[in-house]
Design a protein around this motif. Structure first.
Motif, PDB file in Angstrom:
ATOM      1  N   ASN A  63       7.382 -49.656 -54.281  1.00 61.37           N
ATOM      2  CA  ASN A  63       6.375 -49.343 -53.884  1.00 61.37           C
ATOM      3  C   ASN A  63       5.615 -47.914 -53.148  1.00 61.37           C
ATOM      4  OD1 ASN A  63       5.101 -51.402 -54.345  1.00 61.37           O
ATOM      5  ND2 ASN A  63       4.785 -52.983 -52.502  1.00 61.37           N
ATOM      6  N   GLY A  64       7.133 -47.144 -54.169  1.00 64.61           N
ATOM      7  CA  GLY A  64       6.800 -45.619 -53.536  1.00 64.61           C
ATOM      8  C   GLY A  64       7.535 -45.421 -52.005  1.00 64.61           C
ATOM      9  N   VAL A 107       4.214 -56.529 -48.992  1.00 66.94           N
ATOM     10  CA  VAL A 107       4.093 -55.237 -48.131  1.00 66.94           C
ATOM     11  C   VAL A 107       3.753 -54.187 -48.485  1.00 66.94           C
ATOM     12  CG1 VAL A 107       6.215 -54.001 -46.673  1.00 66.94           C
ATOM     13  CG2 VAL A 107       6.244 -56.868 -46.893  1.00 66.94           C
ATOM     14  N   ASP A 108       3.211 -53.766 -48.195  1.00 61.22           N
ATOM     15  CA  ASP A 108       2.858 -52.071 -48.886  1.00 61.22           C
ATOM     16  C   ASP A 108       2.815 -51.174 -47.975  1.00 61.22           C
ATOM     17  OD1 ASP A 108       1.145 -52.194 -47.206  1.00 61.22           O
ATOM     18  OD2 ASP A 108      -0.950 -51.769 -48.174  1.00 61.22           O
ATOM     19  N   SER A 109       3.515 -49.981 -48.383  1.00 66.62           N
ATOM     20  CA  SER A 109       3.345 -48.903 -47.725  1.00 66.62           C
ATOM     21  C   SER A 109       2.828 -48.340 -46.470  1.00 66.62           C
ATOM     22  CB  SER A 109       2.999 -47.682 -49.181  1.00 66.62           C
ATOM     23  OG  SER A 109       1.921 -47.573 -49.775  1.00 66.62           O
ATOM     24  N   ALA A 110       2.118 -48.286 -46.607  1.00 66.62           N
ATOM     25  CA  ALA A 110       1.073 -48.235 -44.951  1.00 66.62           C
ATOM     26  C   ALA A 110       1.860 -48.758 -44.282  1.00 66.62           C
ATOM     27  CB  ALA A 110      -0.929 -48.188 -45.260  1.00 66.62           C
ATOM     28  N   GLU A 111       1.639 -50.255 -44.946  1.00 71.86           N
ATOM     29  CA  GLU A 111       2.528 -51.424 -43.206  1.00 71.86           C
ATOM     30  C   GLU A 111       3.566 -50.782 -42.744  1.00 71.86           C
ATOM     31  OE1 GLU A 111      -0.211 -55.363 -44.386  1.00 71.86           O
ATOM     32  OE2 GLU A 111       1.283 -54.656 -45.858  1.00 71.86           O
ATOM     33  N   VAL A 112       4.695 -49.724 -44.213  1.00 72.40           N
ATOM     34  CA  VAL A 112       5.440 -49.980 -43.807  1.00 72.40           C
ATOM     35  C   VAL A 112       5.481 -48.328 -43.036  1.00 72.40           C
ATOM     36  CG1 VAL A 112       7.990 -49.478 -44.897  1.00 72.40           C
ATOM     37  CG2 VAL A 112       5.942 -50.793 -45.826  1.00 72.40           C
ATOM     38  N   VAL A 113       4.556 -47.659 -43.376  1.00 73.92           N
ATOM     39  CA  VAL A 113       5.190 -46.435 -42.176  1.00 73.92           C
ATOM     40  C   VAL A 113       3.956 -46.731 -41.244  1.00 73.92           C
ATOM     41  CG1 VAL A 113       3.660 -44.420 -42.537  1.00 73.92           C
ATOM     42  CG2 VAL A 113       4.527 -44.676 -44.669  1.00 73.92           C
ATOM     43  N   SER A 114       3.261 -47.848 -40.829  1.00 75.21           N
ATOM     44  CA  SER A 114       2.982 -47.993 -40.017  1.00 75.21           C
ATOM     45  C   SER A 114       3.665 -48.339 -38.642  1.00 75.21           C
ATOM     46  CB  SER A 114       1.998 -49.031 -39.327  1.00 75.21           C
ATOM     47  OG  SER A 114       1.854 -49.603 -40.602  1.00 75.21           O
ATOM     48  N   LEU A 115       5.144 -49.475 -39.462  1.00 76.08           N
ATOM     49  CA  LEU A 115       5.673 -49.925 -39.733  1.00 76.08           C
ATOM     50  C   LEU A 115       7.428 -49.014 -38.470  1.00 76.08           C
ATOM     51  CD1 LEU A 115       7.232 -53.010 -37.779  1.00 76.08           C
ATOM     52  CD2 LEU A 115       8.780 -52.728 -40.466  1.00 76.08           C
ATOM     53  N   SER A 116       7.327 -48.308 -39.492  1.00 80.96           N
ATOM     54  CA  SER A 116       8.136 -47.095 -38.713  1.00 80.96           C
ATOM     55  C   SER A 116       8.336 -46.491 -37.362  1.00 80.96           C
ATOM     56  CB  SER A 116       8.693 -46.468 -40.081  1.00 80.96           C
ATOM     57  OG  SER A 116       7.611 -45.596 -40.387  1.00 80.96           O
ATOM     58  N   GLY A 117       6.366 -46.138 -38.072  1.00 81.86           N
ATOM     59  CA  GLY A 117       5.846 -45.248 -36.699  1.00 81.86           C
ATOM     60  C   GLY A 117       5.835 -46.065 -35.021  1.00 81.86           C
ATOM     61  N   ALA A 118       5.503 -47.421 -35.270  1.00 78.20           N
ATOM     62  CA  ALA A 118       6.004 -48.162 -34.522  1.00 78.20           C
ATOM     63  C   ALA A 118       7.421 -48.392 -33.612  1.00 78.20           C
ATOM     64  CB  ALA A 118       5.424 -49.310 -34.528  1.00 78.20           C
ATOM     65  N   MET A 119       8.813 -48.573 -34.965  1.00 80.96           N
ATOM     66  CA  MET A 119       9.983 -48.137 -34.290  1.00 80.96           C
ATOM     67  C   MET A 119       9.912 -46.932 -33.398  1.00 80.96           C
ATOM     68  SD  MET A 119      12.053 -50.600 -36.996  1.00 80.96           S
ATOM     69  CE  MET A 119      11.687 -49.965 -38.846  1.00 80.96           C
TER      70      MET A 119
END
Length: 167
Positions: A63-64, A107-119
């Motif tokens: 998903n990009g 799982v979309d890209s916005a959720e992955v970006v927010s997860l990476s930010g939280a990590m």
């Protein structure tokens, strides 16, 4: 004629039901006690499972998302997960994100970006692996407590009294 003998006490079915309910209550009490005593281990396990779930989902449909960058971030995050002591506030930053990811089963890209930010918020030295939002998509902040530090929208700006009137 003989009179039937009157029995005192509860009926047998009611007694069996109370015993079963008592046993189930005892089992639940034991389970909750074990979870409370090992709360941090349970939270670490659930965080580990969530990150692995996202890694697998991204591996199937990217998903990009830059999968190599996210996998490196996830691997470093998982290696540090067991050795670091977390506060409740730190753990609460990542929990709602996993909730959103698991609620829609996609799982979309916005959720992955927010997860990476939280990590990265939990381990700031992993910022080199951070993901940038894809154009046109911005990560959705699910809680006001998750706003990044220094976010001017989250705090009111104070101006000195001599510049407030514009002079």
């Amino acid at each position: 004629m003989e009179q039937p003998v009157k029995r005192s006490g509860m009926p047998r079915g009611c007694l069996i039901g109370l015993i079963i309910v008592g046993i189930l209550a005892l089992i639940l009490l034991i389970v909750f006690g074990v979870i409370c005593m090992n709360r941090e281990k349970v939270l670490r396990w659930s965080m580990r499972q969530g990150v692995v779930y996202v890694k697998d989902a991204i591996g199937k449909q990217p998903n990009g998302i830059d999968t190599t960058r996210f996998n490196a971030l996830a691997d470093n995050f998982l290696s540090r997960l067991d050795t670091t002591k977390f506060t409740d506030e730190q753990l609460m930053t990542i929990g709602p994100i996993f909730q959103n990811i698991l609620s829609d089963k996609q799982v979309d890209s916005a959720e992955v970006v927010s997860l990476s930010g939280a990590m990265i918020q939990l381990f700031p030295d992993l910022s080199e692996y951070g993901l940038d939002p894809t154009p046109g998509e911005t990560p959705e902040v699910t809680d006001s407590m998750l706003s990044p530090p220094g976010d001017s929208g989250a705090m009111m700006r104070e101006q000195p009294a001599d510049t407030a009137s514009g002079s």
